[in-house]
Design an enzyme around this catalytic site. Structure first.
Site, PDB file in Angstrom:
ATOM      1  N   VAL A 378      19.750  -2.005  51.953  1.00  0.00           N
ATOM      2  CA  VAL A 378      19.424  -1.639  50.377  1.00  0.00           C
ATOM      3  C   VAL A 378      20.255  -3.202  49.960  1.00  0.00           C
ATOM      4  O   VAL A 378      20.562  -4.063  48.930  1.00  0.00           O
ATOM      5  CB  VAL A 378      20.067  -0.605  49.677  1.00  0.00           C
ATOM      6  CG1 VAL A 378      19.976  -1.320  47.972  1.00  0.00           C
ATOM      7  CG2 VAL A 378      18.746   0.343  50.458  1.00  0.00           C
ATOM      8  N   ASP A 379      21.427  -2.584  49.813  1.00  0.00           N
ATOM      9  CA  ASP A 379      23.135  -3.983  49.547  1.00  0.00           C
ATOM     10  C   ASP A 379      22.168  -5.555  49.957  1.00  0.00           C
ATOM     11  O   ASP A 379      22.601  -6.251  48.938  1.00  0.00           O
ATOM     12  CB  ASP A 379      24.336  -4.114  50.235  1.00  0.00           C
ATOM     13  CG  ASP A 379      25.414  -4.060  49.565  1.00  0.00           C
ATOM     14  OD1 ASP A 379      25.398  -4.395  48.399  1.00  0.00           O
ATOM     15  OD2 ASP A 379      26.839  -4.267  49.977  1.00  0.00           O
ATOM     16  N   ASP A 380      22.550  -5.541  51.270  1.00  0.00           N
ATOM     17  CA  ASP A 380      21.675  -7.459  51.656  1.00  0.00           C
ATOM     18  C   ASP A 380      20.097  -7.420  50.798  1.00  0.00           C
ATOM     19  O   ASP A 380      20.293  -8.822  50.057  1.00  0.00           O
ATOM     20  CB  ASP A 380      21.216  -7.335  52.420  1.00  0.00           C
ATOM     21  CG  ASP A 380      22.531  -7.699  53.525  1.00  0.00           C
ATOM     22  OD1 ASP A 380      23.103  -9.018  53.739  1.00  0.00           O
ATOM     23  OD2 ASP A 380      23.054  -7.011  54.473  1.00  0.00           O
ATOM     24  N   VAL A 383      21.113  -8.362  47.508  1.00  0.00           N
ATOM     25  CA  VAL A 383      22.015  -9.654  47.110  1.00  0.00           C
ATOM     26  C   VAL A 383      20.622 -11.043  47.466  1.00  0.00           C
ATOM     27  O   VAL A 383      20.738 -12.107  46.557  1.00  0.00           O
ATOM     28  CB  VAL A 383      23.179  -9.585  47.752  1.00  0.00           C
ATOM     29  CG1 VAL A 383      23.509 -11.004  47.805  1.00  0.00           C
ATOM     30  CG2 VAL A 383      23.892  -8.952  47.053  1.00  0.00           C
ATOM     31  N   ARG A 454      24.893  -2.568  42.771  1.00  0.00           N
ATOM     32  CA  ARG A 454      24.147  -3.564  42.559  1.00  0.00           C
ATOM     33  C   ARG A 454      22.610  -3.823  43.320  1.00  0.00           C
ATOM     34  O   ARG A 454      22.396  -5.418  42.329  1.00  0.00           O
ATOM     35  CB  ARG A 454      24.579  -4.284  44.787  1.00  0.00           C
ATOM     36  CG  ARG A 454      23.909  -5.577  45.055  1.00  0.00           C
ATOM     37  CD  ARG A 454      24.900  -6.512  44.926  1.00  0.00           C
ATOM     38  NE  ARG A 454      26.075  -5.975  45.992  1.00  0.00           N
ATOM     39  CZ  ARG A 454      27.504  -6.699  46.213  1.00  0.00           C
ATOM     40  NH1 ARG A 454      27.847  -6.882  44.903  1.00  0.00           N
ATOM     41  NH2 ARG A 454      28.535  -6.034  46.730  1.00  0.00           N
TER      42      ARG A 454
END
Length: 636
Positions: A378-380, A383, A454
């Site tokens: 999810v984080d990648d 971003v 994020r």
């Protein structure tokens, strides 16, 4: 403006230009950015062990590992978990093991100092489970002291209270192959043959190969482990061969075409160990690809050889794009176009392990590495969506479709608590961290404030939306996670400075008025922990000792995180912490080097809180540039 402020503004254009030029100079011709991901020496030590076990050590420049390990030994004789930690026992034992495997004798002065450090801290018997497991592979520790992992675990159905998909993605990809290894309990012959009897503080003939007792209900796990071991000794393990076959099949199915497993060295090493236990030949294409994948994580210099725990090109590229655009580079700059198109090419359109618990989501995410089909995160993905949003590509419709798929996938990954985890949905059975095998306390992947922030930042900055009720659940989750001091925990970056910066950036975009009180409390906390030199820093020890929240020597990356949070909050509330921001900007300008870069020794990335830390070599370049660019956009 005061004199100090004018000096700051006058230096900004040159500082930003120098930083931009440096980033542009290190872009790969294919469009991506990729910098070293540094960790402690155990990764390299375990690679030495792997090649000794496979007999492939002579085909790699492992002699250079000795120079690397010697360079990382500190004056106290030990090796560190993170920079400046005073040395750590398990890390030091593994480094010592690797040097012995490389032919360094116990009489070497460096080994004498290391041995004194290790024995003073209790020796091998006090090390972590995974260190003992690696020693057991070559007969330097007994398998009796390693927790049993019954292979029938592979056969537990997905709807059972526990199955392998209740483990975090990294624990799962590392543990499945260990089901085979721990069942076989091999003792491999290596050259040179070694023992490490000199590292047992109590004496090698007095070692008690047993799992430590806690004196509470968790000792029940020790009773279960004794039962598992008895069943192994009597050859009464149910569905033993069926479990082994299932684990073997799982490993083969999850190897990438490039040879990787899970995108991380522990999963790759353990998978290769499992294949060794199953009598694979070193010339087998599956093994050759796997060993080559390990080679691809190595960094060789004229004198040294070291191995990264992972590689981060997607993450690095997305942040480099954001840094360059935030600092004023045109959104259609050729370098950014190449980078954006490279990111588009890395979107994963296959179903991965996430789909086991997420039945409604469709593929469309990004992973951290070059190739990792089974484990996007999810984080990648969030971003990357923000990076794509700020670049102008030749095919904008293609870009928008890719972003829409990503947002739909992220929406489907929201956990019951309202937040988002990194890799999986509702992966939160905390009791798994209490089993003897889980002494790194990293068996699960629950939703966290930093990843949730994020996602919220992505929605706000890119003017995207998800279901209104689910959006409100996410905001409420962040509010519940705010600490009494006003800060937020950082799971993937060190620590409360990282978490607080991310949440302030998110709430300031989507709820500046309704959550003004929470935002101002976060600002007050950040201002309150600014160092006298104008920067911010936080030690990795804050994970173990919360009284150290926001405390540590100043670093470029952590200073930039604090500034990003303060600037976002100021824009949202029209209430800038001017003095703190100016001092922080001046710290970045004063510490920038002539080539436009910043340098920091400290580890500011987190693998497993309390147990494994990372230094992203682009953090100290990208985040300061973002902070300087955002400051210039508002104040000059």
């Amino acid at each position: 403006m005061q004199t100090q402020d004018r000096v700051t503004v006058s230096k900004l254009p040159d500082a930003i230009a120098a930083s931009q030029n440096y980033l542009l100079s290190i872009q790969d011709p294919k469009g991506y950015w990729w910098a070293e991901l540094e960790s402690n020496v155990t990764i390299t030590a375990e690679v030495v062990l792997l090649h000794k076990i496979w007999g492939t050590d002579r085909s790699r420049p492992l002699h250079k590992v000795e120079a690397y390990l010697r360079s990382q030994q500190r004056e106290h004789g030990g090796w560190e978990l993170f920079y400046g930690d005073g040395g750590e026992l398990s890390t030091s034992v593994e480094a010592y093991m690797a040097l012995r495997l490389l032919g360094v004798p116990p009489s070497d002065p460096a080994m004498i100092r290391a041995r004194a450090f290790i024995l003073e801290r209790g020796g091998i018997s006090r090390t972590r489970i995974f260190t003992k497991l690696h020693l057991a592979l070559i007969g330097c520790y007994s398998w009796q002291g390693i927790p049993s992992l019954p292979p029938w675990v592979m056969l537990l159905p997905e709807n059972f209270v526990f199955n392998i998909y209740e483990l975090s993605s990294w624990a799962r990809s590392s543990t499945v192959p260990l089901l085979i290894v721990c069942d076989r309990k091999p003792v491999f012959k290596v050259d040179p043959a070694i023992n490490l009897n000199e590292l047992y503080a109590e004496g090698a003939d007095r070692v008690k190969y047993e799992l430590p007792r806690q004196g509470d209900w968790t000792d029940l796990f020790l009773a279960l482990d004794s039962g598992f071991k008895l069943a192994e000794n009597l050859n009464l393990v149910p569905f033993r061969e069926e479990g082994i076959k299932a684990a073997h099949k799982w490993i083969l199915e999850r190897q990438e075409a490039t040879g990787d497993w899970g995108g991380i060295i522990p999963a790759m090493l353990n998978s290769l160990l499992a294949l060794r236990c199953l009598d694979y030949d070193p010339a087998d294409p599956i093994v050759e690809r796997g060993l080559q994948a390990v080679d691809n994580f190595a960094i060789e210099t004229a004198d040294t050889y070291r191995v990264q725990p992972c590689v981060s090109p997607v993450w690095d590229t997305a942040w480099a794009i954001r840094a360059l655009v935030d600092s004023g580079l045109s959104s259609d700059h050729p370098s950014l176009v190449r980078a954006g198109e490279w990111l588009l090419s890395k979107q994963i359109l296959d179903y991965g392990d996430w789909a086991v618990k997420n039945r409604r989501g469709k593929p469309g995410a990004w992973a951290f590495e070059f190739d990792n089909r089974f484990y996007p995160d999810v984080d990648d993905t969030a971003v990357v969506v923000m990076a794509l949003d700020v670049v102008k590509l030749p095919d904008e419709k293609l870009k928008q479709r890719a972003m829409a798929r990503a947002v739909d996938w992220i929406a489907s990954m929201q956990c019951q608590a309202g937040g988002w985890a990194a890799f999986d949905l509702d992966n939160n059975q905390d009791w798994l961290n209490l089993i003897p095998y889980g002494d790194l306390k990293a068996m699960i992947d629950p939703n966290t404030a930093d990843v949730t922030a994020r996602v919220i930042e992505m929605l706000g900055s890119c003017h995207l939306s998800i279901d209104a009720h689910n959006f409100e659940r996410a905001i409420n989750y962040l509010l519940r996670e705010q600490e009494p001091e006003g800060c937020w925990f950082g799971r993937w970056g060190v620590n409360y400075i990282y978490g607080t910066s991310g949440v302030l950036a998110a709430l300031s975009l989507v709820a500046p008025q309704t959550q003004r009180n929470s935002i101002e409390r976060g600002v007050a906390w950040l201002v309150g922990c600014q160092n006298s030199d104008g920067g911010w820093g936080e030690t990795c020890r804050s994970y173990d000792d919360p009284s150290l929240k926001g405390q540590g020597r100043s670093t470029a990356s952590q200073t930039a995180w604090a500034l990003i949070g303060l600037i976002a909050a100021g824009k949202a509330t029209d209430k800038f912490a001017i003095s703190a921001i100016e001092q922080g900007i001046n710290y970045l300008l004063a510490t920038q080097q002539t080539d436009g870069t910043w340098d920091e020794a400290d580890f500011t990335g987190t693998g497993f809180p309390g147990h494994f830390y990372l230094k992203y070599h682009l953090y100290q370049q990208c985040f300061p540039l973002i902070a300087l660019g955002q400051y210039r956009a508002i104040f000059s």
